[in-house]
Scaffold this motif. Sequence first.
Motif, PDB file in Angstrom:
ATOM      1  N   UNK A 298       0.893  -1.396  -0.321  1.00 46.42           N
ATOM      2  CA  UNK A 298       0.461  -0.067  -0.246  1.00 46.42           C
ATOM      3  C   UNK A 298       1.084   0.782  -0.221  1.00 46.42           C
ATOM      4  N   UNK A 299       2.145   0.948   0.916  1.00 48.59           N
ATOM      5  CA  UNK A 299       3.109   2.428   0.478  1.00 48.59           C
ATOM      6  C   UNK A 299       4.640   2.040   1.102  1.00 48.59           C
ATOM      7  N   UNK A 300       4.954   2.742   0.058  1.00 48.55           N
ATOM      8  CA  UNK A 300       6.075   2.310  -0.496  1.00 48.55           C
ATOM      9  C   UNK A 300       7.469   3.364  -0.315  1.00 48.55           C
ATOM     10  N   UNK A 301       8.145   3.411   1.164  1.00 48.95           N
ATOM     11  CA  UNK A 301       9.464   4.554   1.105  1.00 48.95           C
ATOM     12  C   UNK A 301      10.607   4.043   0.041  1.00 48.95           C
ATOM     13  N   UNK A 302      10.649   5.412  -0.118  1.00 44.16           N
ATOM     14  CA  UNK A 302      12.415   4.821  -0.665  1.00 44.16           C
ATOM     15  C   UNK A 302      13.231   5.715  -0.100  1.00 44.16           C
ATOM     16  N   UNK A 303      14.782   5.353   0.855  1.00 47.92           N
ATOM     17  CA  UNK A 303      15.594   6.620   0.641  1.00 47.92           C
ATOM     18  C   UNK A 303      14.869   8.000   1.376  1.00 47.92           C
ATOM     19  N   UNK A 304      13.947   7.820   1.905  1.00 48.65           N
ATOM     20  CA  UNK A 304      12.546   9.163   2.236  1.00 48.65           C
ATOM     21  C   UNK A 304      13.821  10.104   3.587  1.00 48.65           C
ATOM     22  N   UNK A 305      14.027  11.143   3.043  1.00 49.50           N
ATOM     23  CA  UNK A 305      15.057  12.151   4.683  1.00 49.50           C
ATOM     24  C   UNK A 305      13.817  13.200   4.964  1.00 49.50           C
ATOM     25  N   UNK A 306      13.992  14.099   6.031  1.00 49.14           N
ATOM     26  CA  UNK A 306      13.427  15.350   6.359  1.00 49.14           C
ATOM     27  C   UNK A 306      13.581  15.689   7.591  1.00 49.14           C
ATOM     28  N   UNK A 307      14.975  16.813   6.678  1.00 49.91           N
ATOM     29  CA  UNK A 307      15.485  17.858   7.856  1.00 49.91           C
ATOM     30  C   UNK A 307      15.127  19.606   7.670  1.00 49.91           C
ATOM     31  N   UNK A 308      15.572  19.579   9.476  1.00 48.73           N
ATOM     32  CA  UNK A 308      15.255  21.027   9.833  1.00 48.73           C
ATOM     33  C   UNK A 308      15.810  21.832   9.684  1.00 48.73           C
ATOM     34  N   UNK A 309      15.718  23.013   9.376  1.00 44.02           N
ATOM     35  CA  UNK A 309      17.484  24.101   9.632  1.00 44.02           C
ATOM     36  C   UNK A 309      16.667  24.232  11.453  1.00 44.02           C
TER      37      UNK A 309
ATOM     38  N   UNK B  83      19.382  26.919  11.797  1.00 42.94           N
ATOM     39  CA  UNK B  83      19.637  28.100  12.249  1.00 42.94           C
ATOM     40  C   UNK B  83      20.181  28.511  10.398  1.00 42.94           C
ATOM     41  N   UNK B  84      21.615  29.213  10.584  1.00 45.05           N
ATOM     42  CA  UNK B  84      22.108  29.322   9.094  1.00 45.05           C
ATOM     43  C   UNK B  84      22.731  28.271   8.504  1.00 45.05           C
ATOM     44  N   UNK B  85      23.475  27.453   9.777  1.00 47.77           N
ATOM     45  CA  UNK B  85      24.513  26.015   8.714  1.00 47.77           C
ATOM     46  C   UNK B  85      23.616  25.108   9.596  1.00 47.77           C
ATOM     47  N   UNK B  86      22.759  25.313  10.582  1.00 40.39           N
ATOM     48  CA  UNK B  86      22.555  23.618  11.562  1.00 40.39           C
ATOM     49  C   UNK B  86      21.386  23.346  10.399  1.00 40.39           C
ATOM     50  N   UNK B  87      21.459  22.197  10.471  1.00 43.46           N
ATOM     51  CA  UNK B  87      20.491  21.610  10.200  1.00 43.46           C
ATOM     52  C   UNK B  87      20.032  20.322  11.104  1.00 43.46           C
ATOM     53  N   UNK B  88      18.770  19.543  11.616  1.00 39.89           N
ATOM     54  CA  UNK B  88      18.271  18.337  12.226  1.00 39.89           C
ATOM     55  C   UNK B  88      17.815  17.142  11.381  1.00 39.89           C
ATOM     56  N   UNK B  89      19.195  16.601  11.481  1.00 39.84           N
ATOM     57  CA  UNK B  89      18.074  15.441   9.874  1.00 39.84           C
ATOM     58  C   UNK B  89      17.178  14.502  11.376  1.00 39.84           C
ATOM     59  N   UNK B  90      16.052  14.834  11.262  1.00 41.91           N
ATOM     60  CA  UNK B  90      15.107  14.025  11.441  1.00 41.91           C
ATOM     61  C   UNK B  90      15.119  12.218  10.794  1.00 41.91           C
ATOM     62  N   UNK B  91      14.663  12.303   9.826  1.00 41.82           N
ATOM     63  CA  UNK B  91      14.862  11.047   9.619  1.00 41.82           C
ATOM     64  C   UNK B  91      15.931  10.947   8.145  1.00 41.82           C
ATOM     65  N   UNK B  92      16.549  10.534   8.380  1.00 44.38           N
ATOM     66  CA  UNK B  92      18.150  10.287   7.172  1.00 44.38           C
ATOM     67  C   UNK B  92      18.174   9.032   6.792  1.00 44.38           C
ATOM     68  N   UNK B  93      16.883   9.069   5.736  1.00 41.26           N
ATOM     69  CA  UNK B  93      17.687   7.961   4.686  1.00 41.26           C
ATOM     70  C   UNK B  93      16.514   6.613   4.911  1.00 41.26           C
ATOM     71  N   UNK B  94      15.127   6.945   5.013  1.00 43.71           N
ATOM     72  CA  UNK B  94      14.965   4.887   5.466  1.00 43.71           C
ATOM     73  C   UNK B  94      14.062   4.613   4.079  1.00 43.71           C
ATOM     74  N   UNK B  95      13.802   3.074   3.837  1.00 45.32           N
ATOM     75  CA  UNK B  95      13.699   2.505   3.453  1.00 45.32           C
ATOM     76  C   UNK B  95      12.791   1.965   3.723  1.00 45.32           C
ATOM     77  N   UNK B  96      11.213   1.626   3.435  1.00 45.20           N
ATOM     78  CA  UNK B  96      10.016   0.246   3.706  1.00 45.20           C
ATOM     79  C   UNK B  96       9.710   0.290   3.216  1.00 45.20           C
ATOM     80  N   UNK B  97       8.078  -0.727   3.343  1.00 47.23           N
ATOM     81  CA  UNK B  97       7.074  -0.103   3.522  1.00 47.23           C
ATOM     82  C   UNK B  97       6.425  -1.347   3.663  1.00 47.23           C
ATOM     83  N   UNK B  98       4.525  -1.785   3.434  1.00 47.76           N
ATOM     84  CA  UNK B  98       3.205  -1.584   4.378  1.00 47.76           C
ATOM     85  C   UNK B  98       2.277  -2.109   3.288  1.00 47.76           C
TER      86      UNK B  98
END
Length: 325
Positions: free
Chosen positions: A8-19, A21-36
Amino acid sequence: MENKTEILLEVKELKKYFPMGRKTVLKAVDGVSFDIKKGETLGVVGESGCGKTTCGRTCIGLYDKTDGEVIYRGKDVHRMTKSERQEFTKNVQIIFQDPYASLDPKMKVLDIIAEGIYAHGLLTDRQKIKEKAEELLETVGLNKSFLTRYVHEFSGGQRQRIGIARALAVDPEFIVCDEPISALDVSVQAQIVNLLEKLQQEKHLTYMFIAHDLSMVKHISDRVMVMYLGQIMEITSSEELYRCPMHPYTKVLLSAIPIPDPKVEAAKKRIRMEGEIPSPVNPPEGCRFQSRCKYATEECRTKTPMLRELVEGHFVACHYPERAE
């Protein structure tokens, strides 16, 4: 019988970063792959801050992705047309963690449940909407007379049932359950989990069940995905994970589950982790878990382990899974 091989759902190398500041990034989700798969429950577990909730919300488009793909029934969730998005938001719903924050206390129960029905134009007749809302309340174990009352009048468990009724109002097929029991009393948690299981059977629902309580996840999940610092450490069937965990982090989490028998609990060996969870703003090089793992080698500190299938259907991201006791 539900076809549990259809993805039903296929996830490929998903990334979600939150800025941050100017140079700092929070890597909340960093390259996940799975399916449901259709009709199954995928449990997603890990410590607070590991990216479970961000992953779930990005999968259903509540957050924009940074990179990667999320495919739902063959369509990219983050590139849908307006009409595709309308259909998607009917088929996919979320039950939030905190029933005190996710329901407007100034709204009556009828208006909360009817919101989605109106938004998708499923019913327009006021009387029919009221009847549908009454039916939904009874489905989730509440009295239909509650319709005219305000949300602030109810307990946490009752509010969560109202939240579930709201999610069911549009007849979805896939629901992200975002820690739906963690804000509730222990006595109410099992009732909500049993209700979710019952609804899954009756309505052929598919769940992504996010939690940090592994004992509850075992009860409801077909498969379990263990996350740590934005990445997947292990994913396999619920039965296999509890019988034969392979990742050192999974073993730590499982060793912390209390056993009801006092003698067994006293004899059980608790695996302790060293140090604090690192910041997702500055995660360790190599394996994300290496700074807290007693088996870590130089390779673990420099090379990121890939998620690989060690036994059929059992995937682990660890260079030396055989070393973990």
